[in-house]
Scaffold this motif. Sequence first.
Motif, PDB file in Angstrom:
ATOM      1  N   ALA A  21     -21.751  71.963  15.121  1.00 19.53           N
ATOM      2  CA  ALA A  21     -21.745  71.242  16.310  1.00 19.53           C
ATOM      3  C   ALA A  21     -20.990  69.551  16.256  1.00 19.53           C
ATOM      4  O   ALA A  21     -20.523  69.474  17.244  1.00 19.53           O
ATOM      5  CB  ALA A  21     -23.352  70.726  16.829  1.00 19.53           C
ATOM      6  N   VAL A  22     -21.038  69.296  15.053  1.00 21.72           N
ATOM      7  CA  VAL A  22     -20.217  68.147  14.832  1.00 21.72           C
ATOM      8  C   VAL A  22     -18.537  68.397  14.936  1.00 21.72           C
ATOM      9  O   VAL A  22     -17.838  67.773  15.524  1.00 21.72           O
ATOM     10  CB  VAL A  22     -20.469  67.626  13.593  1.00 21.72           C
ATOM     11  CG1 VAL A  22     -19.306  66.312  12.980  1.00 21.72           C
ATOM     12  CG2 VAL A  22     -21.853  67.087  13.423  1.00 21.72           C
ATOM     13  N   ALA A  23     -18.474  69.659  14.412  1.00 22.75           N
ATOM     14  CA  ALA A  23     -16.806  70.117  14.756  1.00 22.75           C
ATOM     15  C   ALA A  23     -16.418  70.313  16.044  1.00 22.75           C
ATOM     16  O   ALA A  23     -15.514  69.591  16.400  1.00 22.75           O
ATOM     17  CB  ALA A  23     -16.724  71.281  13.786  1.00 22.75           C
ATOM     18  N   THR A 238     -11.930  77.398  17.975  1.00 27.77           N
ATOM     19  CA  THR A 238     -11.960  78.769  17.400  1.00 27.77           C
ATOM     20  C   THR A 238     -10.764  79.633  17.183  1.00 27.77           C
ATOM     21  O   THR A 238      -9.513  79.127  17.721  1.00 27.77           O
ATOM     22  CB  THR A 238     -12.680  79.732  18.195  1.00 27.77           C
ATOM     23  OG1 THR A 238     -12.268  79.903  19.482  1.00 27.77           O
ATOM     24  CG2 THR A 238     -14.300  79.139  18.427  1.00 27.77           C
ATOM     25  N   GLU A 239     -10.566  80.530  16.390  1.00 29.56           N
ATOM     26  CA  GLU A 239      -9.449  81.277  16.261  1.00 29.56           C
ATOM     27  C   GLU A 239      -9.066  82.634  17.143  1.00 29.56           C
ATOM     28  O   GLU A 239      -8.034  83.035  16.875  1.00 29.56           O
ATOM     29  CB  GLU A 239      -9.743  81.804  14.845  1.00 29.56           C
ATOM     30  CG  GLU A 239      -9.795  80.728  13.724  1.00 29.56           C
ATOM     31  CD  GLU A 239      -9.928  81.358  12.159  1.00 29.56           C
ATOM     32  OE1 GLU A 239     -10.205  82.584  12.192  1.00 29.56           O
ATOM     33  OE2 GLU A 239     -10.024  80.682  11.328  1.00 29.56           O
ATOM     34  N   THR A 240      -9.897  82.873  18.127  1.00 31.18           N
ATOM     35  CA  THR A 240      -9.486  84.004  18.897  1.00 31.18           C
ATOM     36  C   THR A 240      -8.044  83.910  19.394  1.00 31.18           C
ATOM     37  O   THR A 240      -7.536  84.963  19.235  1.00 31.18           O
ATOM     38  CB  THR A 240     -10.433  83.908  20.243  1.00 31.18           C
ATOM     39  OG1 THR A 240     -11.800  84.086  19.715  1.00 31.18           O
ATOM     40  CG2 THR A 240     -10.151  85.034  20.926  1.00 31.18           C
ATOM     41  N   LEU A 241      -7.691  82.992  20.003  1.00 31.37           N
ATOM     42  CA  LEU A 241      -6.214  82.859  20.627  1.00 31.37           C
ATOM     43  C   LEU A 241      -5.126  82.954  19.287  1.00 31.37           C
ATOM     44  O   LEU A 241      -4.164  83.561  19.359  1.00 31.37           O
ATOM     45  CB  LEU A 241      -6.107  81.612  21.587  1.00 31.37           C
ATOM     46  CG  LEU A 241      -6.836  81.763  22.800  1.00 31.37           C
ATOM     47  CD1 LEU A 241      -6.576  80.271  23.651  1.00 31.37           C
ATOM     48  CD2 LEU A 241      -6.317  83.133  23.811  1.00 31.37           C
ATOM     49  N   PRO A 297      -4.955  70.918  12.321  1.00 27.45           N
ATOM     50  CA  PRO A 297      -6.462  71.030  12.298  1.00 27.45           C
ATOM     51  C   PRO A 297      -7.033  71.810  11.268  1.00 27.45           C
ATOM     52  O   PRO A 297      -8.105  71.822  10.891  1.00 27.45           O
ATOM     53  CB  PRO A 297      -6.840  71.459  13.548  1.00 27.45           C
ATOM     54  CG  PRO A 297      -5.813  72.468  13.919  1.00 27.45           C
ATOM     55  CD  PRO A 297      -4.575  71.960  13.386  1.00 27.45           C
ATOM     56  N   GLY A 298      -5.850  72.512  10.341  1.00 25.57           N
ATOM     57  CA  GLY A 298      -6.473  73.476   9.427  1.00 25.57           C
ATOM     58  C   GLY A 298      -5.742  74.676   9.567  1.00 25.57           C
ATOM     59  O   GLY A 298      -4.891  74.942  10.951  1.00 25.57           O
ATOM     60  N   MET A 299      -5.646  75.716   8.789  1.00 23.06           N
ATOM     61  CA  MET A 299      -4.921  77.051   8.986  1.00 23.06           C
ATOM     62  C   MET A 299      -5.637  77.988   9.075  1.00 23.06           C
ATOM     63  O   MET A 299      -5.312  79.221   8.834  1.00 23.06           O
ATOM     64  CB  MET A 299      -3.802  76.914   7.653  1.00 23.06           C
ATOM     65  CG  MET A 299      -2.993  75.766   7.601  1.00 23.06           C
ATOM     66  SD  MET A 299      -1.599  76.102   6.412  1.00 23.06           S
ATOM     67  CE  MET A 299      -0.718  77.364   7.004  1.00 23.06           C
ATOM     68  N   GLY A 300      -6.903  77.970   9.103  1.00 22.66           N
ATOM     69  CA  GLY A 300      -8.074  79.065   9.003  1.00 22.66           C
ATOM     70  C   GLY A 300      -7.881  79.854   7.722  1.00 22.66           C
ATOM     71  O   GLY A 300      -8.609  80.641   7.476  1.00 22.66           O
ATOM     72  N   VAL A 301      -7.809  79.025   6.424  1.00 22.62           N
ATOM     73  CA  VAL A 301      -7.708  79.538   5.214  1.00 22.62           C
ATOM     74  C   VAL A 301      -8.324  78.357   4.359  1.00 22.62           C
ATOM     75  O   VAL A 301      -8.402  77.074   4.827  1.00 22.62           O
ATOM     76  CB  VAL A 301      -6.334  79.970   4.782  1.00 22.62           C
ATOM     77  CG1 VAL A 301      -6.055  81.107   5.373  1.00 22.62           C
ATOM     78  CG2 VAL A 301      -5.590  78.778   4.684  1.00 22.62           C
ATOM     79  N   SER A 331     -15.429  74.846   8.841  1.00 29.87           N
ATOM     80  CA  SER A 331     -15.137  76.374   9.322  1.00 29.87           C
ATOM     81  C   SER A 331     -16.538  76.755   9.369  1.00 29.87           C
ATOM     82  O   SER A 331     -17.001  77.208   8.301  1.00 29.87           O
ATOM     83  CB  SER A 331     -14.029  76.911   8.783  1.00 29.87           C
ATOM     84  OG  SER A 331     -14.289  78.477   9.332  1.00 29.87           O
ATOM     85  N   LEU A 332     -17.319  76.872  10.343  1.00 25.87           N
ATOM     86  CA  LEU A 332     -18.717  76.896  10.350  1.00 25.87           C
ATOM     87  C   LEU A 332     -19.177  77.816  11.631  1.00 25.87           C
ATOM     88  O   LEU A 332     -18.600  77.487  12.675  1.00 25.87           O
ATOM     89  CB  LEU A 332     -19.891  75.675  10.268  1.00 25.87           C
ATOM     90  CG  LEU A 332     -19.739  75.199   8.988  1.00 25.87           C
ATOM     91  CD1 LEU A 332     -20.178  73.745   9.156  1.00 25.87           C
ATOM     92  CD2 LEU A 332     -20.196  75.855   7.732  1.00 25.87           C
ATOM     93  N   LEU A 333     -19.674  78.882  11.485  1.00 27.44           N
ATOM     94  CA  LEU A 333     -20.020  79.762  12.731  1.00 27.44           C
ATOM     95  C   LEU A 333     -19.061  79.980  13.769  1.00 27.44           C
ATOM     96  O   LEU A 333     -18.979  79.820  14.777  1.00 27.44           O
ATOM     97  CB  LEU A 333     -21.217  78.746  13.315  1.00 27.44           C
ATOM     98  CG  LEU A 333     -22.638  78.646  12.534  1.00 27.44           C
ATOM     99  CD1 LEU A 333     -23.721  78.196  13.216  1.00 27.44           C
ATOM    100  CD2 LEU A 333     -23.150  80.011  11.817  1.00 27.44           C
ATOM    101  N   GLY A 334     -17.920  80.077  13.118  1.00 27.61           N
ATOM    102  CA  GLY A 334     -16.793  80.578  13.837  1.00 27.61           C
ATOM    103  C   GLY A 334     -16.189  79.444  14.556  1.00 27.61           C
ATOM    104  O   GLY A 334     -15.262  79.364  15.195  1.00 27.61           O
ATOM    105  N   LEU A 335     -16.511  77.920  14.226  1.00 32.95           N
ATOM    106  CA  LEU A 335     -16.040  76.826  14.863  1.00 32.95           C
ATOM    107  C   LEU A 335     -15.189  75.952  13.701  1.00 32.95           C
ATOM    108  O   LEU A 335     -15.534  75.958  12.505  1.00 32.95           O
ATOM    109  CB  LEU A 335     -16.950  76.151  15.331  1.00 32.95           C
ATOM    110  CG  LEU A 335     -18.017  76.489  16.650  1.00 32.95           C
ATOM    111  CD1 LEU A 335     -18.964  75.669  16.926  1.00 32.95           C
ATOM    112  CD2 LEU A 335     -16.902  76.668  17.786  1.00 32.95           C
ATOM    113  N   GLY A 336     -14.188  75.593  14.155  1.00 33.27           N
ATOM    114  CA  GLY A 336     -13.188  74.703  13.067  1.00 33.27           C
ATOM    115  C   GLY A 336     -12.046  75.746  12.545  1.00 33.27           C
ATOM    116  O   GLY A 336     -12.392  76.797  12.465  1.00 33.27           O
ATOM    117  N   HIS A 337     -11.367  74.964  11.849  1.00 33.82           N
ATOM    118  CA  HIS A 337     -10.186  75.776  11.172  1.00 33.82           C
ATOM    119  C   HIS A 337     -10.062  75.390   9.551  1.00 33.82           C
ATOM    120  O   HIS A 337      -9.015  75.920   9.181  1.00 33.82           O
ATOM    121  CB  HIS A 337      -8.806  75.404  12.026  1.00 33.82           C
ATOM    122  CG  HIS A 337      -9.197  75.651  13.395  1.00 33.82           C
ATOM    123  ND1 HIS A 337      -9.043  76.980  13.867  1.00 33.82           N
ATOM    124  CD2 HIS A 337      -8.961  74.793  14.447  1.00 33.82           C
ATOM    125  CE1 HIS A 337      -9.415  76.780  15.195  1.00 33.82           C
ATOM    126  NE2 HIS A 337      -9.104  75.706  15.443  1.00 33.82           N
TER     127      HIS A 337
END
Length: 380
Positions: A21-23, A238-241, A297-301, A331-337
Amino acid sequence: MRQPRSDHRPRRFARAVAGAAVALAAVLGAGGWAADTQRAITGPPPGTAAWIADTTLGLRLPDPATASPAAVAAFFEQVPAAGQDALAVRHPLVVGNLDGAPVRLRYRANALALAEERGRELARATDPALPPRDQATAHGRAERYRTLLDGGRQVLAFDPRGRGLVAEVHGDLTATGRTAVVVPGSDIDLLSFDRPTDPYGTPTGMARALYDATGRQSAVIAWAGYTTPVGLGPDAATETLARAGAQRLTRLLDGLAVTTRPTAPATVFCHSYGSVVCGLARPGPEQAAGLVVLGSPGMGVDSAADLDPRVPLWATGRNGSDWIGNVPNVSLLGLGHGADPTDPGFGARPLPATGSHGHTGYFAPGTASLAAFAALTLGR
């Protein structure tokens, strides 16, 4: 009596929810809520069915949905120039977006496709059956198509679906030995691909600046070839796109490897949300000479170790006025990178950002970041 062991799972779950939620709140608070979500443009280009059914050359045409760029390149090697040109005329949207097709043939096909789409939009702009808002939208698109047709611009990809996808080459992609690809972040599409305001926040502005900074000894691709988030909302968090974009970026890089024959693969510059796209693409040494992230914002890794170790990773320092620094790297619950690439513990090689300002100023002339980007592109 022995007390039952407490179960900490609900507490951990609550912390995870709070962190997520914070993210999300931080992402939204940085630039405002974007309530609508985007549908990624995926699959083969428009006109694919007619392309596959075309038997005029007596050859089976490669299926854009399944053929690799290497297979596409091999197909075109057996087709004489007149036959290639005939295919571009009959199927401009397919040929213009077909990774592995000859570069100059794609330029020709996309010029034809842009002209056709401009005619359609001009007709819509004066259609009395359409409401004024739709007429205005059509007029805006027609004007954008006109600008892309002016001055011999080299359009490597053009897809009018959705908000529109486009890629443009600065320099001679088939003659120079050094290439670069600029992968943008949020709010970039066909209409915002190039704009006079905030020029270094657009793929075209970034690519032009890098091309000039190399002394025009390179070729630079401004690549708005994926559906980007609009505003700062769920899509941006999120990372969907990014996952859909990573697949398209991979095909682009594979296509460059078999059509340009460079002395080295492209150096890929990944701005903002584009760095998530690059992280998920995880290019190998045949596809990229190096990855450079900026305003990330991050690279998903979790760290550079999760990427291909044979492809060097550089992270540009963050200037103090870049709002992306306010986004927590979780990166929590699909949110953040995920982790911050500029953190020394991430494992990326640092690049300077002296002289840059804001989230989109890293390609501005005179900055230490642009000078470093040019040196990397030239292999120095």
